[in-house]
Design an enzyme around this catalytic site. Structure first.
Site, short mmCIF file in Angstrom:
data_model
loop_
_atom_site.label_atom_id
_atom_site.label_comp_id
_atom_site.label_asym_id
_atom_site.label_seq_id
_atom_site.Cartn_x
_atom_site.Cartn_y
_atom_site.Cartn_z
N TYR A 1 -4.59 -13.30 -6.47
CA TYR A 1 -3.63 -12.70 -7.41
C TYR A 1 -2.26 -13.37 -7.35
O TYR A 1 -1.80 -13.98 -8.32
CB TYR A 1 -3.55 -11.20 -7.09
CG TYR A 1 -2.50 -10.40 -7.80
CD1 TYR A 1 -2.22 -10.57 -9.16
CD2 TYR A 1 -1.77 -9.43 -7.09
CE1 TYR A 1 -1.27 -9.80 -9.79
CE2 TYR A 1 -0.82 -8.65 -7.73
CZ TYR A 1 -0.56 -8.85 -9.06
OH TYR A 1 0.38 -8.07 -9.68
N TYR B 1 -3.52 -5.09 10.13
CA TYR B 1 -3.08 -6.03 9.09
C TYR B 1 -1.62 -6.41 9.32
O TYR B 1 -1.27 -7.60 9.41
CB TYR B 1 -3.27 -5.40 7.70
CG TYR B 1 -2.56 -6.16 6.62
CD1 TYR B 1 -2.89 -7.48 6.35
CD2 TYR B 1 -1.53 -5.57 5.87
CE1 TYR B 1 -2.21 -8.20 5.37
CE2 TYR B 1 -0.87 -6.27 4.89
CZ TYR B 1 -1.21 -7.59 4.64
OH TYR B 1 -0.54 -8.29 3.68
N HIS C 1 -5.63 -0.90 -5.53
CA HIS C 1 -4.21 -0.72 -5.84
C HIS C 1 -3.99 0.24 -7.01
O HIS C 1 -4.80 0.32 -7.93
CB HIS C 1 -3.57 -2.08 -6.13
CG HIS C 1 -3.56 -2.96 -4.94
ND1 HIS C 1 -4.37 -4.06 -4.83
CD2 HIS C 1 -2.90 -2.87 -3.76
CE1 HIS C 1 -4.18 -4.61 -3.64
NE2 HIS C 1 -3.30 -3.91 -2.98
N ARG D 1 -4.16 9.42 1.97
CA ARG D 1 -4.87 8.25 2.50
C ARG D 1 -4.28 7.93 3.87
O ARG D 1 -3.05 7.77 3.97
CB ARG D 1 -4.68 7.07 1.53
CG ARG D 1 -5.48 5.84 1.89
CD ARG D 1 -5.41 4.78 0.79
NE ARG D 1 -4.06 4.24 0.61
CZ ARG D 1 -3.75 3.28 -0.25
NH1 ARG D 1 -4.68 2.78 -1.05
NH2 ARG D 1 -2.52 2.83 -0.37
N1 UDP Z 1 -2.53 5.56 -4.54
C1 UDP Z 1 -3.07 6.73 -5.08
N2 UDP Z 1 -4.31 6.66 -5.64
C2 UDP Z 1 -5.04 5.52 -5.69
C3 UDP Z 1 -4.49 4.34 -5.14
C4 UDP Z 1 -3.23 4.39 -4.56
O1 UDP Z 1 -2.44 7.78 -5.06
O2 UDP Z 1 -6.18 5.56 -6.20
C5 UDP Z 1 -1.19 5.60 -3.93
C6 UDP Z 1 -1.16 5.19 -2.47
O3 UDP Z 1 -1.38 6.32 -1.65
C7 UDP Z 1 0.25 4.64 -2.34
C8 UDP Z 1 0.58 4.09 -3.74
O4 UDP Z 1 -0.38 4.68 -4.60
O5 UDP Z 1 1.17 5.68 -2.06
C9 UDP Z 1 0.45 2.59 -3.82
O6 UDP Z 1 -0.80 2.23 -3.24
P1 UDP Z 1 -1.37 0.75 -3.30
O7 UDP Z 1 -2.70 0.77 -2.66
O8 UDP Z 1 -1.26 0.23 -4.71
O9 UDP Z 1 -0.32 -0.10 -2.45
P2 UDP Z 1 0.21 0.08 -0.94
O10 UDP Z 1 1.47 0.85 -1.05
O11 UDP Z 1 -0.86 0.77 -0.15
O12 UDP Z 1 0.44 -1.33 -0.52
#
Ligand code: UDP
Length: 327
Positions: A11, A141, A189, A280
């Protein structure tokens, strides 16, 4: 310059490659295509399919293409996966990076840009997070990136290696040309998942927790346009000869999960049903970057800071590529 881009079929790497080619650099992309896409690689970039675990293959690329600088994107990148498979991260991410660094040092290449991460800041004392913040990796990570940042520090001390460590917050959007965008399998994401609902590929988006201490109870993140990230790489590359540097990269503005979903509704005109699920594991409530340092030192200025534009570009990509690159 001859630039080796590892992960240039992914990406962010593919969009940085596009920008480098446009300004006249000669790029060789090295990618194993496990997650990347061959057709994401700009046609004017050379392409080598190979794995960073294969130290000889990595060395060979430096020789064949007379590499002068390296941008290292190729990596396992999922926080959640790293909590289940730590060796993939503190193991493979690190040893693959070391193979690349060793080859660079042996060939006398002294310019290197590392994709690093906001996952270095699991327990920030201040928000927004600047480069003075204490490093507390939130997962294997984040730990893998911390280790590589430390290795770079020592290579600078010992070999005069010049590096930039760029810690991305939430990369989002797509190339404004509409040619390159996000295509992960599995997709995890937020923005692409929400847009899959608008495309009819998913019934609803699940919000991971609405009981965080934020303005609407959902997590706050700093979404930064992938093209603005690409510009930051180019500025950092051009400044390397003046010394190594580390930058946090974000917009400096946070949006909640609910705000992102609402923006996607406005941009797509689709109702996008949402339901609330469990938190999560590993998600901090709020992550916002202070990018004052790169703005001050390199004059970085995000061209697409507002969430609407970021989502519009992402939507243009997903609508025209509902199944991604299809290769
Ligand atoms: N998120 C969510 N539902 C989803 C995917 C992500 O609520 O199906 C939330 C996740 O908990 C985080 C935000 O969206 O607070 C961004 O998540 P992402 O995985 O895009 O990026 P990260 O912040 O983990 O790098």
């Amino acid at each position: 310059m001859n630039i080796l881009v590892t992960g240039g079929a992914g990406y962010i790497g593919s969009i940085v490659t596009e920008e480098l080619v446009k300004r006249g650099d000669r790029v060789v992309v090295f990618d194993n295509l496990y997650y990347g896409h061959r057709s994401a690689v700009h046609p004017q970039a050379a392409f080598v399919q190979g794995d960073l675990a294969d130290a000889d293959a990595v060395k060979a690329v430096f020789g064949v293409y007379d590499v002068e600088a390296v941008m290292h994107f190729a990596s396992y990148t999922l926080v959640g996966e790293s909590m289940e498979k730590p060796f993939m991260y503190v193991g493979d991410n690190v040893t693959n990076g070391l193979n690349l660094l060793r080859a660079a040092v042996e060939r006398g290449v002294r310019r290197f840009i590392l994709s690093s991460t906001a996952n270095l800041f699991d327990d920030p004392a201040r928000m927004p997070i600047d480069e003075e913040e204490r490093i507390v990796p939130g997962s294997p990570y984040g730990e893998s990136k911390r280790i590589l940042e430390r290795v770079l520090y020592w290579l600078d001390r010992v070999h005069g290696f010049r590096y930039a460590a760029l810690r991305y917050f939430n990369a989002a959007g797509a190339s404004p040309t509409g040619e390159r965008g996000e295509d992960h399998d599995p997709e995890t994401h937020l923005i692409p998942l929400v847009l899959q609902v608008a495309l009819g590929q998913r019934e609803a988006i699940t919000i991971f927790g609405d009981d965080y201490p934020t303005r609407d109870g959902t997590c706050v993140r700093d979404y930064v346009h992938v093209s603005d990230l690409a510009q930051a790489h180019i500025l950092a590359l051009d400044a390397l000869d003046e010394g190594s540097r580390t930058y946090n990269l974000g917009n400096g503005q946070g949006f909640t999960v609910k705000e992102v979903i609402e923006t996607c509704r406005q941009v797509t005109g689709h109702p996008i049903p949402a339901k609330v699920g469990a938190r999560r594991p590993g998600d901090p409530a709020t992550l916002i970057a202070s990018s004052d340092k790169i703005r001050r030192e390199l004059g970085w200025q995000p061209k697409y800071p507002d969430l609407n534009t970021i989502v519009e570009h992402a939507w243009a990509w997903h609508r025209t590529h509902p199944h991604g690159y299809e290769d």
